[in-house]
Design an enzyme around this catalytic site. Structure first.
Site, PDB file in Angstrom:
ATOM      1  N   LYS A  23       0.864  -1.206   0.000  1.00 12.57           N
ATOM      2  CA  LYS A  23       0.000   0.000   0.000  1.00 12.57           C
ATOM      3  C   LYS A  23       0.891   1.244   0.000  1.00 12.57           C
ATOM      4  O   LYS A  23       0.676   2.173  -0.780  1.00 12.57           O
ATOM      5  CB  LYS A  23      -0.864   0.008   1.252  1.00 12.57           C
ATOM      6  CG  LYS A  23      -1.508   1.342   1.591  1.00 12.57           C
ATOM      7  CD  LYS A  23      -2.435   1.286   2.775  1.00 12.57           C
ATOM      8  CE  LYS A  23      -1.752   1.431   4.093  1.00 12.57           C
ATOM      9  NZ  LYS A  23      -1.382   2.797   4.509  1.00 12.57           N
ATOM     10  N   ARG A  93      -4.599  11.044   4.588  1.00 12.85           N
ATOM     11  CA  ARG A  93      -3.386  11.858   4.707  1.00 12.85           C
ATOM     12  C   ARG A  93      -2.499  11.746   3.493  1.00 12.85           C
ATOM     13  O   ARG A  93      -1.861  12.701   3.089  1.00 12.85           O
ATOM     14  CB  ARG A  93      -2.542  11.352   5.872  1.00 12.85           C
ATOM     15  CG  ARG A  93      -2.898  11.723   7.213  1.00 12.85           C
ATOM     16  CD  ARG A  93      -1.796  11.266   8.109  1.00 12.85           C
ATOM     17  NE  ARG A  93      -0.489  11.631   7.599  1.00 12.85           N
ATOM     18  CZ  ARG A  93      -0.001  12.854   7.596  1.00 12.85           C
ATOM     19  NH1 ARG A  93      -0.756  13.831   8.008  1.00 12.85           N
ATOM     20  NH2 ARG A  93       1.215  13.093   7.162  1.00 12.85           N
ATOM     21  N   CYS A 117      -5.051  12.072  13.433  1.00 11.09           N
ATOM     22  CA  CYS A 117      -5.782  10.804  13.492  1.00 11.09           C
ATOM     23  C   CYS A 117      -5.448  10.149  14.833  1.00 11.09           C
ATOM     24  O   CYS A 117      -4.797  10.733  15.688  1.00 11.09           O
ATOM     25  CB  CYS A 117      -5.378   9.912  12.325  1.00 11.09           C
ATOM     26  SG  CYS A 117      -3.667   9.401  12.439  1.00 11.09           S
ATOM     27  N   ARG A 122      -0.052  14.437  13.050  1.00  9.95           N
ATOM     28  CA  ARG A 122       0.296  14.225  11.639  1.00  9.95           C
ATOM     29  C   ARG A 122       0.488  15.555  10.884  1.00  9.95           C
ATOM     30  O   ARG A 122      -0.172  15.815   9.891  1.00  9.95           O
ATOM     31  CB  ARG A 122      -0.754  13.365  10.927  1.00  9.95           C
ATOM     32  CG  ARG A 122      -1.210  12.112  11.629  1.00  9.95           C
ATOM     33  CD  ARG A 122      -0.178  11.005  11.761  1.00  9.95           C
ATOM     34  NE  ARG A 122       0.328  10.457  10.530  1.00  9.95           N
ATOM     35  CZ  ARG A 122      -0.190   9.396   9.897  1.00  9.95           C
ATOM     36  NH1 ARG A 122      -1.258   8.825  10.362  1.00  9.95           N
ATOM     37  NH2 ARG A 122       0.363   8.950   8.778  1.00  9.95           N
ATOM     38  N   PRO A 123       1.351  16.451  11.361  1.00  6.95           N
ATOM     39  CA  PRO A 123       1.589  17.730  10.653  1.00  6.95           C
ATOM     40  C   PRO A 123       2.296  17.502   9.321  1.00  6.95           C
ATOM     41  O   PRO A 123       2.793  16.406   9.051  1.00  6.95           O
ATOM     42  CB  PRO A 123       2.489  18.490  11.616  1.00  6.95           C
ATOM     43  CG  PRO A 123       3.179  17.446  12.414  1.00  6.95           C
ATOM     44  CD  PRO A 123       2.223  16.305  12.528  1.00  6.95           C
ATOM     45  N   LEU A 126       7.227  19.593   7.564  1.00  7.56           N
ATOM     46  CA  LEU A 126       8.474  19.201   6.888  1.00  7.56           C
ATOM     47  C   LEU A 126       8.281  19.147   5.369  1.00  7.56           C
ATOM     48  O   LEU A 126       9.183  19.512   4.602  1.00  7.56           O
ATOM     49  CB  LEU A 126       8.970  17.852   7.421  1.00  7.56           C
ATOM     50  CG  LEU A 126       9.253  17.813   8.935  1.00  7.56           C
ATOM     51  CD1 LEU A 126       9.713  16.417   9.358  1.00  7.56           C
ATOM     52  CD2 LEU A 126      10.262  18.859   9.353  1.00  7.56           C
ATOM     53  N   ASP A 305       4.854   0.650  12.338  1.00  8.24           N
ATOM     54  CA  ASP A 305       3.627   0.004  11.838  1.00  8.24           C
ATOM     55  C   ASP A 305       3.493  -1.435  12.298  1.00  8.24           C
ATOM     56  O   ASP A 305       2.466  -2.059  12.046  1.00  8.24           O
ATOM     57  CB  ASP A 305       3.580   0.042  10.303  1.00  8.24           C
ATOM     58  CG  ASP A 305       3.359   1.454   9.800  1.00  8.24           C
ATOM     59  OD1 ASP A 305       3.537   1.685   8.590  1.00  8.24           O
ATOM     60  OD2 ASP A 305       3.024   2.326  10.624  1.00  8.24           O
ATOM     61  N   VAL A 327       8.309   7.201  16.971  1.00 10.35           N
ATOM     62  CA  VAL A 327       8.003   7.827  15.672  1.00 10.35           C
ATOM     63  C   VAL A 327       6.746   8.671  15.750  1.00 10.35           C
ATOM     64  O   VAL A 327       6.716   9.806  15.286  1.00 10.35           O
ATOM     65  CB  VAL A 327       7.878   6.757  14.565  1.00 10.35           C
ATOM     66  CG1 VAL A 327       7.432   7.372  13.251  1.00 10.35           C
ATOM     67  CG2 VAL A 327       9.207   6.016  14.401  1.00 10.35           C
ATOM     68  N   ARG A 397      -8.610  -0.556   4.801  1.00 10.73           N
ATOM     69  CA  ARG A 397      -7.701   0.450   4.235  1.00 10.73           C
ATOM     70  C   ARG A 397      -6.352  -0.173   3.878  1.00 10.73           C
ATOM     71  O   ARG A 397      -5.669   0.300   2.977  1.00 10.73           O
ATOM     72  CB  ARG A 397      -7.454   1.575   5.245  1.00 10.73           C
ATOM     73  CG  ARG A 397      -8.613   2.519   5.478  1.00 10.73           C
ATOM     74  CD  ARG A 397      -8.176   3.684   6.336  1.00 10.73           C
ATOM     75  NE  ARG A 397      -6.921   4.199   5.824  1.00 10.73           N
ATOM     76  CZ  ARG A 397      -5.933   4.663   6.609  1.00 10.73           C
ATOM     77  NH1 ARG A 397      -6.068   4.662   7.913  1.00 10.73           N
ATOM     78  NH2 ARG A 397      -4.817   5.118   6.081  1.00 10.73           N
TER      79      ARG A 397
END
Ligand code: EPZ
Length: 423
Positions: A23, A93, A117, A122-123, A126, A305, A327, A397
């Site tokens: 994905k 995102r 989320c 989750r900015p 960068l 993950d 992270v 997803r």
């Protein structure tokens, strides 16, 4: 419509499973196909709702997109500005990856600021800092980000954190910038190398992908390509942990063991046997697992993950385990649901302490995000009795045909659609 799983757990997983395409490689590569007016053909793309959403956005941008049996054809002869993308782009995102490609192709991109989320704020600061270094003018108004540039120019970009998305966004924009871009402290995940391979096949000149310093010699003409995405290393890791947690023996096909070094090492440390073959992995579990200390990190460190899945395994291992998440700022929401199944997990700052117990108990639990869902499914598979899991759309997803693959390994997973469940 919110589907539910009813999982009758307690039996071990045994047999062979074929892993789908990645994905997190497919999403940026679908975006990169917008960089040329030619047609590209991308194979091995998994049928997932995130992929479906991305294809809808490419179509809204004016690309012709065809899908047939895991093969996606994208032909973006001319691109719309994309201002009307807002609604769809809000749901995912990864849509922010379109910014670099829109800038490169149209000289302008306008996308909603992605929301936070369950795993963090989750900015995209960068991403924006990097695109500004390439000469983009950035403005943010009413939650909409607009980036524009008459001409992008190569530059040195140093990332404060090796962000996967920022690395991908800047790489794509830099392929169309005049001159050389050096991206320092770049993310090194395998999906970055797969994106770079796709870009180089198009005629880009990207070197160093997969290392912390990536160089892009931009401004060369880009043409359509044929490409097959790499296998999904997180789906593979998830099935490895499910095999271990259910004390089973599972062979995985269509995998790249090289992409799973940290996961294989931790499973072996916990007591599982892992055998590597060409494009295959074979996992079989001991009766008892020993506790682990895990700290997530950017690749090649232990992947964030895979953090929730290992917590589910450690919940019924011996001793006391500790997992630190470095992270994302809040990726432990799922532990509350594991505790509803009897897990002994304490949360302290950026870590959780897991005291292994003999067995979890079935309960009704709710998924908060994609990999939390994987953890709850693993917990349910290893628990005697029937566990009910709400929020299956999260799993849709990121895991293709999950219940079919699990049931093919001897699991008993039943998906019930909401209206039927309400009867
Ligand atoms: C990608 O997300 C993956 N998604 C995530 O997988 C994965 O967890 C993550 O990389 C880390 O490996 C896709 O590839 C589609 P980041 P991304 O930018 O790019 C902070 C899954 O389950 N950050 O590397 O969004 C950020 O808040 C998903 O498949 C900034 O501060 O991740 C986070 O704490 C979940 N500013 C950290 O960096 C920025 O501009 C890592 O984020 C960007 C990121």
């Amino acid at each position: 419509m919110e589907d539910r799983y009813f999982i009758e757990g307690g039996s071990s997983l045994n047999g062979t499973v074929a892993i789908s395409g990645s994905k997190n490689a497919s999403l940026p590569i679908l975006v990169a196909s917008l960089l040329t007016p030619d047609r590209s053909v991308i194979s091995g793309v998994p049928y997932l709702s995130d992929i479906g959403n991305m294809i809808k956005m490419l179509t809204e941008l004016g690309a012709q997109v065809g899908c047939q049996d895991h093969q996606v054809t994208v032909h973006a002869r001319d691109l719309q500005p994309g201002d009307q993308l807002c609604l769809l782009a809000k749901t995912m995102r990864a849509s922010f990856l379109l910014m670099g490609a829109l800038l490169a192709r149209n000289g302008r991109g306008c996308l909603p600021l992605p929301g936070g989320c369950a795993i963090g704020a989750r900015p995209v600061n960068l991403h924006l800092k990097g695109l500004a270094r390439l000469g983009a003018e950035i403005s943010i108004e009413k939650g909409l980000v607009t980036a524009s540039a008459k001409r992008l120019r190569g530059s040195e970009v140093c990332l404060d954190f090796p962000s996967v998305g920022a690395t991908e966004n800047i790489m794509m924009a830099a392929t169309c910038a005049q001159g050389v871009t050096t991206l320092v402290n770049a993310a090194a995940e395998p999906e970055i190398a797969d994106l770079a391979l796709f870009l180089n096949k198009m005629g880009a000149r990207v070197t160093g992908a997969g290392t912390p310093v990536v160089q892009i010699d931009g401004g060369h003409p880009l043409h359509g390509v044929v490409h097959t995405v790499i296998p999904d290393r997180i789906e593979a890791g998830t099935f490895m942990v499910a095999a271990a947690a259910t004390r089973g023996q599972v062979r995985l096909k269509q995998v790249i063991p090289e992409h799973l070094r940290a996961v294989i090492a931790k499973l072996r440390e916990a007591g599982a046997e892992v055998e590597e073959g060409t494009g295959e992995l074979f996992v079989w579990a001991p009766r008892e697992f020993v506790p682990l200390t895990i700290e997530t990190a950017p690749h090649p460190g232990f992947p964030t993950d895979m953090q929730p899945q290992f917590a589910a395994l450690m919940a019924t291992s011996g001793g006391t385990s500790r997992i630190a998440e470095t992270v994302f700022e809040s990726r432990f929401l799922y532990t509350q649901e594991l505790c509803r199944m009897g897990a002994c997990i304490e949360y302290s700052g950026d870590s959780i302490i897991i005291r292994g117990i003999k067995a979890l108990s079935p309960a009704r639990v709710k998924i908060t995000d994609l990999r939390a869902g994987a953890a709850l499914a693993i917990a349910a598979l290893s628990t005697w009795g029937e566990t009910e899991i709400d929020g299956i759309y999260h799993l849709d997803r990121g895991y293709e045909e999950l219940e079919d693959k699990l049931n093919g390994l001897g699991a008993r997973v039943r998906r019930v659609e909401e209206q039927a469940a309400n009867l």
